[in-house]
Design a protein around this motif. Structure first.
Motif, PDB file in Angstrom:
ATOM      1  N   ALA A   1      -8.044  -3.778   7.784  1.00  0.00           N
ATOM      2  CA  ALA A   1      -8.663  -3.393   7.149  1.00  0.00           C
ATOM      3  C   ALA A   1      -8.920  -2.040   6.884  1.00  0.00           C
ATOM      4  O   ALA A   1      -9.384  -0.881   6.842  1.00  0.00           O
ATOM      5  CB  ALA A   1      -9.899  -4.022   6.248  1.00  0.00           C
ATOM      6  N   GLY A   2      -8.728  -2.353   8.648  1.00  0.00           N
ATOM      7  CA  GLY A   2     -10.018  -1.121   9.334  1.00  0.00           C
ATOM      8  C   GLY A   2      -9.049   0.442   9.403  1.00  0.00           C
ATOM      9  O   GLY A   2      -9.203   1.343   9.563  1.00  0.00           O
TER      10      GLY A   2
ATOM     11  N   ALA B   1     -12.392   1.154  -0.282  1.00  0.00           N
ATOM     12  CA  ALA B   1     -12.069  -1.194  -0.661  1.00  0.00           C
ATOM     13  C   ALA B   1     -12.161  -1.864   0.676  1.00  0.00           C
ATOM     14  O   ALA B   1     -12.426  -2.518   0.982  1.00  0.00           O
ATOM     15  CB  ALA B   1     -10.490  -1.196  -1.327  1.00  0.00           C
ATOM     16  N   CYS B   2     -11.141  -0.765   1.963  1.00  0.00           N
ATOM     17  CA  CYS B   2     -11.013  -1.226   2.797  1.00  0.00           C
ATOM     18  C   CYS B   2     -11.700  -0.817   3.451  1.00  0.00           C
ATOM     19  O   CYS B   2     -12.618  -2.523   4.573  1.00  0.00           O
ATOM     20  CB  CYS B   2      -9.396  -0.504   3.691  1.00  0.00           C
TER      21      CYS B   2
ATOM     22  N   THR C   1      -7.969   3.592   8.041  1.00  0.00           N
ATOM     23  CA  THR C   1      -7.881   4.882   9.126  1.00  0.00           C
ATOM     24  C   THR C   1      -6.382   5.896   8.249  1.00  0.00           C
ATOM     25  O   THR C   1      -6.723   6.898   8.176  1.00  0.00           O
ATOM     26  CB  THR C   1      -7.454   4.927  10.202  1.00  0.00           C
ATOM     27  N   ILE C   2      -5.741   4.939   8.175  1.00  0.00           N
ATOM     28  CA  ILE C   2      -4.521   5.439   7.718  1.00  0.00           C
ATOM     29  C   ILE C   2      -3.949   6.064   6.122  1.00  0.00           C
ATOM     30  O   ILE C   2      -3.646   6.979   6.101  1.00  0.00           O
ATOM     31  CB  ILE C   2      -3.473   4.831   7.465  1.00  0.00           C
ATOM     32  N   CYS C   3      -4.831   4.831   5.532  1.00  0.00           N
ATOM     33  CA  CYS C   3      -4.692   5.717   3.868  1.00  0.00           C
ATOM     34  C   CYS C   3      -5.847   7.375   3.724  1.00  0.00           C
ATOM     35  O   CYS C   3      -5.579   7.925   3.175  1.00  0.00           O
ATOM     36  CB  CYS C   3      -5.982   4.720   3.193  1.00  0.00           C
TER      37      CYS C   3
END
Length: 108
Positions: free
Chosen positions: A68-69, A103-104, A73-75
Motif C-alpha cells: 500500500a505504501g 486510501a493507501c 507513491t506510484i499513485c
C-alpha cells in the motif's frame, strides 16, 4: 474475511485502475503522443500496482501495508503527471490517483 477491512481501499484501487487504463488508452490517441509518454508510462505503472494490491488483499498477503505504501507513491506520481495535462481523461485520472493514494496511506 480480511478484505472486508479494506473495502474502501479495494474500491479506490479498482476505480484508479480503471481511470489509469482509460487514460493510458486515451493518451495513445492524442495528437502529440510523444508529449504524453510520461503520462502513458505512469498510467501503466499505476494500473498494474493497483491491480496487484487488490489481488494481494484478496489473498490476505502479509505484505499489504508495505505494498500500500508503494502503491501510494506510484499513485501520487501518476496523479502529479496527469494533472499537468488539460485533457479530461487526465484530470479524471489524477483525481482517482490522489484518492487512491490517500486510501493507501491510511493502510500503510
Amino acid at each position: 474475511m480480511a478484505h472486508e477491512k479494506y473495502e474502501n481501499l479495494i474500491q479506490k484501487l479498482h476505480q484508479c485502475m480503471e481511470a489509469c487504463s482509460h487514460c493510458f488508452d486515451a493518451c495513445l490517441q492524442e495528437e502529440d503522443v510523444q508529449m504524453m509518454t510520461s503520462c502513458i508510462r505512469l498510467d501503466r505503472e499505476c494500473a498494474d500496482i493497483c491491480g496487484y494490491l487488490e489481488q494481494a488483499i484478496a489473498r490476505n498477503s502479509p505484505f499489504t501495508a508495505e505494498l500500500a505504501g508503494v502503491c501510494a507513491t506510484i499513485c501520487e506520481a501518476c496523479g502529479e503527471e496527469c494533472q499537468k495535462h488539460d485533457h479530461e481523461h487526465c484530470r479524471e485520472c489524477a483525481k482517482a490517483c490522489f484518492e487512491c493514494a490517500e486510501a493507501c496511506r491510511q493502510i500503510a
